[in-house]
Design a protein around this motif. Structure first.
Motif, mmCIF file in Angstrom:
data_model
loop_
_atom_site.group_PDB
_atom_site.id
_atom_site.type_symbol
_atom_site.label_atom_id
_atom_site.label_comp_id
_atom_site.label_asym_id
_atom_site.label_seq_id
_atom_site.Cartn_x
_atom_site.Cartn_y
_atom_site.Cartn_z
ATOM 1 N N TYR A 277 0.839 -1.202 0.000
ATOM 2 C CA TYR A 277 0.000 0.000 0.000
ATOM 3 C C TYR A 277 0.872 1.249 0.000
ATOM 4 O O TYR A 277 1.847 1.345 0.729
ATOM 5 C CB TYR A 277 -0.924 0.010 1.213
ATOM 6 N N ASP A 278 0.497 2.215 -0.814
ATOM 7 C CA ASP A 278 1.222 3.477 -0.898
ATOM 8 C C ASP A 278 0.682 4.429 0.174
ATOM 9 O O ASP A 278 -0.417 4.967 0.039
ATOM 10 C CB ASP A 278 1.043 4.089 -2.296
ATOM 11 N N TYR A 279 1.453 4.619 1.237
ATOM 12 C CA TYR A 279 1.019 5.485 2.332
ATOM 13 C C TYR A 279 1.337 6.960 2.080
ATOM 14 O O TYR A 279 1.260 7.781 2.976
ATOM 15 C CB TYR A 279 1.633 5.021 3.658
ATOM 16 N N ASN A 280 1.673 7.289 0.868
ATOM 17 C CA ASN A 280 1.844 8.685 0.469
ATOM 18 C C ASN A 280 0.996 8.986 -0.754
ATOM 19 O O ASN A 280 1.359 9.790 -1.607
ATOM 20 C CB ASN A 280 3.326 8.990 0.216
ATOM 21 N N ALA A 281 -0.157 8.344 -0.822
ATOM 22 C CA ALA A 281 -1.037 8.485 -1.979
ATOM 23 C C ALA A 281 -1.699 9.865 -2.031
ATOM 24 O O ALA A 281 -2.072 10.326 -3.103
ATOM 25 C CB ALA A 281 -2.105 7.393 -1.951
ATOM 26 N N TYR A 282 -1.870 10.497 -0.895
ATOM 27 C CA TYR A 282 -2.488 11.813 -0.844
ATOM 28 C C TYR A 282 -1.401 12.843 -0.544
ATOM 29 O O TYR A 282 -0.868 12.880 0.562
ATOM 30 C CB TYR A 282 -3.548 11.867 0.262
ATOM 31 N N PRO A 283 -1.042 13.693 -1.498
ATOM 32 C CA PRO A 283 0.059 14.643 -1.292
ATOM 33 C C PRO A 283 -0.143 15.568 -0.086
ATOM 34 O O PRO A 283 0.818 15.928 0.574
ATOM 35 C CB PRO A 283 0.078 15.455 -2.592
ATOM 36 N N LEU A 284 -1.359 15.947 0.216
ATOM 37 C CA LEU A 284 -1.607 16.845 1.344
ATOM 38 C C LEU A 284 -1.789 16.116 2.669
ATOM 39 O O LEU A 284 -1.941 16.750 3.712
ATOM 40 C CB LEU A 284 -2.832 17.731 1.055
#
Length: 156
Positions: free
Chosen positions: A34-41
């Protein structure tokens, strides 16, 4: 979290300390998947897993405790042994303390054990036979004010 550190604030101006402690204390499960930096903000958030699995102890460790509370916490230690169903509680209280009580509460704050303690002793053995295994709070209440020094412990 607010009981552990009443100085935390959540305000409309963007200071969300309680929310951030919950989010930042979450365990990142399968970070390779899982990409835990999917939301830049919102760093640490994934599409599938949100901020991860909630972990209350991690969040409590993040918020810290006010300085006075940290000093008080050193006066109380608990050793729990499920095999012999005993708690050994080590404590250090002021010799002038009157009506000091040791309280063992469940995770919801309900007192399960209430035992008077003496300032002249520095430990007490308590039978926990019949108590469910889990997380508990040990605190010492002094007299009418019920000032408590609290620590968290697990009994398995």
């Amino acid at each position: 979290l607010l009981q552990a550190n009443p100085d935390l604030t959540d305000t409309a101006d963007g200071s969300w300390q309680v929310r951030d402690a919950i989010r930042n204390g979450a365990e990142k499960k399968n970070p390779g998947t899982y990409d835990y930096n999917a939301y830049p903000l919102e760093p640490g958030r994934s599409f599938q897993m949100g901020f991860g699995r909630l972990n209350g102890m991690n969040s409590l460790n993040l918020v810290g405790l006010p300085d006075q509370t940290m000093a008080d916490r050193s006066a109380l230690k608990v050793h729990a042994n499920a095999e012999d169903q005993q708690l050994i509680v080590f404590y250090d209280i002021d010799s002038r303390s009157k009506d000091a009580m040791l309280l063992i509460s469940d995770a919801l704050g309900r007192v399960q054990i209430r035992v008077p303690i003496s300032p002249s002793q520095h430990f007490i053995n308590i039978s926990v036979a019949g108590m469910c295994q889990g997380f508990y709070l040990a605190s010492i209440a002094h007299g009418e004010t019920q000032h408590s020094e609290t620590i968290r412990f697990a009994y398995f």
